[in-house]
Design an enzyme around this catalytic site. Structure first.
Site, mmCIF file in Angstrom:
data_model
loop_
_atom_site.group_PDB
_atom_site.id
_atom_site.type_symbol
_atom_site.label_atom_id
_atom_site.label_comp_id
_atom_site.label_asym_id
_atom_site.label_seq_id
_atom_site.Cartn_x
_atom_site.Cartn_y
_atom_site.Cartn_z
ATOM 1 N N HIS A 99 0.835 -1.685 0.256
ATOM 2 C CA HIS A 99 0.392 0.358 -0.120
ATOM 3 C C HIS A 99 0.567 1.484 0.098
ATOM 4 O O HIS A 99 0.893 2.619 0.945
ATOM 5 C CB HIS A 99 -1.241 0.069 1.265
ATOM 6 C CG HIS A 99 -1.877 -1.144 1.338
ATOM 7 N ND1 HIS A 99 -3.017 -1.680 0.794
ATOM 8 C CD2 HIS A 99 -2.367 -2.050 2.041
ATOM 9 C CE1 HIS A 99 -3.588 -2.957 0.679
ATOM 10 N NE2 HIS A 99 -3.001 -2.862 1.340
ATOM 11 N N ASN A 139 2.731 10.479 9.364
ATOM 12 C CA ASN A 139 3.958 11.094 9.888
ATOM 13 C C ASN A 139 4.405 9.336 10.074
ATOM 14 O O ASN A 139 3.881 8.239 10.398
ATOM 15 C CB ASN A 139 3.024 11.280 11.974
ATOM 16 C CG ASN A 139 2.769 12.218 11.928
ATOM 17 O OD1 ASN A 139 3.557 13.617 11.088
ATOM 18 N ND2 ASN A 139 1.826 12.396 12.282
#
Length: 538
Positions: free
Chosen positions: A290, A432
């Site tokens: 992904h 993040n």
């Protein structure tokens, strides 16, 4: 003020009696010309195209016979003439147009066959400014647009790949072409000139160093239609723009089923990551899921690097993409096929490796002939409602950065090597991003969280899971280093990393609370390095 339409209905079938052929790419030209002649079409042509048709033994009129004017200025001016454009633009059923054509002896042209000077190829070849400018086609786009606008009466063919379908349509319709067919050819023609102009305007912006031109255009050619997009209810197509940067768009697929939308997206992410590693220095392997790395490692061999990358997160690696920076060899291929993998991408592959991969008929194997240059410029584009976001490619490389030790303790040589390794990976992890690394391999990755402390904790949790799967007494984050793609806004993210076992940290710095974070590092005897460069990746 818009030009008023006369509302003259377009006829369905238009007989093709005369065709003008003016092509740079002569692939399939003579066979197509023979087919047109067999369909009773008179041929008119220009320059080298006319010569090729004549050499095939076919009768062809030179365009100068229509215009009464010779080619001049090294061929720059040959079709820019009312006898050509009137023949293409004239509305045959408009009495005023018909009278003008009659009075000025303009012979109608029913079919234009035209492709353009190879501007894109010359641009990519590194030719000098004058040569690139000389390959900007003027007459070709003008004729193509004229014919496409007047598709009510004129068919325009810009792609040699359409020659067979044109001949077939002429045969099916006894020498005529239907309105529906002409409309589709016109749509393709306008798309072609738009893409051509996009390449020209892009080249000018790049050459003149105009970072943000007032008008920004992009063009591409359909490479394949996907079964679906990110999800089955979304349609998708893959377009290529001719950029020769080694990667999924330029690769040769040696085997396996068609690449999906998600395959292409993930494979691009994987190969861009391994491009960060110089193959002359080490073998490197990245496993992507992904669009995020779930394991990356460098070692003396691809097989060793793969094994260490896999150990980082063996669960997520299932059904992933494997990218490497060296030629896929036998040993690496044997290891990779033990785990279900969607795609392997490498600069090349040995014959034995290809044979081993072939046993997995659905496994795609791509070879690129090279690695992408992480230092190279370029742009990335993201669509938003009503527009596009365009930015320069993130080509900051940690080896080129001025690293600043901000803690009392400096990192050891081994820690510094791992810090650079980890920061190299963090550049390719969705923000993040937190990356733990040890001895040239990732041992925990936290990606895409809204809180940096959450990314840190997820990475540590994954390291615990991997240790349990491998039967280790403790996670490999013990004694590791950690990289953050952006600054720690508070000390909590750093404390979480320290609790996971990190002994050194690399981050951009720049927070209002940098002093608090540095103090926390000093209090725990941790070495910290600032890069001054952030690697957000949304």
């Amino acid at each position: 003020m818009a030009v008023a339409a006369k509302n003259i209905p377009a006829p369905d079938l238009v007989p093709v009696r005369r065709a003008l052929l003016s092509v740079f790419n002569k692939t399939g030209l003579t066979d197509f010309a023979k087919g047109l002649v067999a369909a009773g079409v008179e041929l008119v042509s220009t320059g080298g195209t006319a010569k090729a048709i004549a050499e095939a033994g076919l009768a062809v009129r030179d365009v100068s016979e229509l215009t009464g004017f010779p080619e001049i200025m090294d061929g720059r001016v040959k079709t820019l003439h009312p006898s050509v454009h009137g023949a293409l633009l004239g509305v045959r059923d408009d009495p005023e147009h018909a009278k003008a054509m009659h009075d000025h002896r303009i012979e109608p042209i029913d079919l234009l066959v035209c492709n353009l000077y190879p501007f894109e190829e010359v641009r990519r070849s590194g030719a000098d400014y004058a040569a690139v400018v000389e390959n900007i086609d003027i007459g070709g786009p003008a004729m193509i647009r004229a014919s496409a606008k007047n598709h009510a009466y004129v068919a325009i063919v810009t792609d040699p790949g359409d020659y067979a379908s044109v001949l077939n349509a002429l045969e099916m319709n006894i020498g005529s072409l239907s309105l529906d067919f002409r409309q589709k050819l016109a749509a393709k023609a306008f798309a072609r000139t738009a893409s051509y102009d996009a390449a020209i305007s892009g080249w000018f912006a790049e050459t003149l160093e105009i970072e943000h031109p007032t008008w920004r255009t992009f063009g591409g050619r359909l490479e394949s239609v996907m079964r679906y997009g990110e999800n089955p209810h979304q349609s998708a197509g893959f377009y290529v723009n001719g950029d020769k940067r080694p990667g999924v768009a330029t690769a040769r697929q040696l085997q396996g089923k068609q690449l999906s939308y998600n395959n292409i997206n993930d494979t691009d992410a994987a190969f861009e990551l391994v491009g960060e590693f110089d193959p002359n220095r080490c073998a490197a392997v990245a496993i992507i899921k992904h669009a995020n790395p779930c394991g990356v490692a460098e070692d003396a061999s691809l097989a060793a690097a793969y094994a260490r990358a896999l150990a980082c997160d063996p669960v997520s690696a299932f059904g992933g993409i494997v990218a490497m920076n060296r030629i896929l060899d036998t040993e690496a291929a044997q290891e990779i096929v033990k785990t279900f993998t969607e795609v392997i991408i490498a600069p090349d592959a040995s014959e034995d490796a290809v044979r081993i991969i072939a046993a997995k008929k659905n496994l795609r194997l791509l070879v690129t002939g090279g690695l992408p240059d992480p230092h190279a410029g370029g742009i990335t584009v993201k669509s938003v409602a009503g527009g596009m976001l365009v930015q320069g490619r993130d080509n900051a490389v940690v080896d080129d950065l001025e690293l600043k030790v901000v803690t009392r303790r400096a990192p050891t040589a081994a820690e510094m090597a791992d810090l650079k390794f980890a920061f190299r990976i963090a550049k390719h992890v969705k923000s993040n991003a937190i990356v733990y690394a040890k001895d040239g391999a990732t041992v925990g990755i936290g990606a895409g969280q809204m809180s940096r402390v959450d990314s840190s904790r997820i990475a540590a949790r994954k390291a615990l899971d991997a240790a349990e799967a491998a039967g280790l007494a403790e996670p490999l984050t013990k004694g590791s280093v950690v990289a953050s793609d952006a600054f720690f806004p508070f000390a909590d993210g750093l404390i979480s990393a320290i609790e996971a076992g990190a002994t050194a940290v690399i981050q951009p710095g720049g927070s209002m609370r940098d002093e608090d974070v540095i103090a926390a590092a000093d209090a725990h005897g941790i070495a910290m390095v600032f890069t001054g460069v952030r690697h957000f990746r949304h």
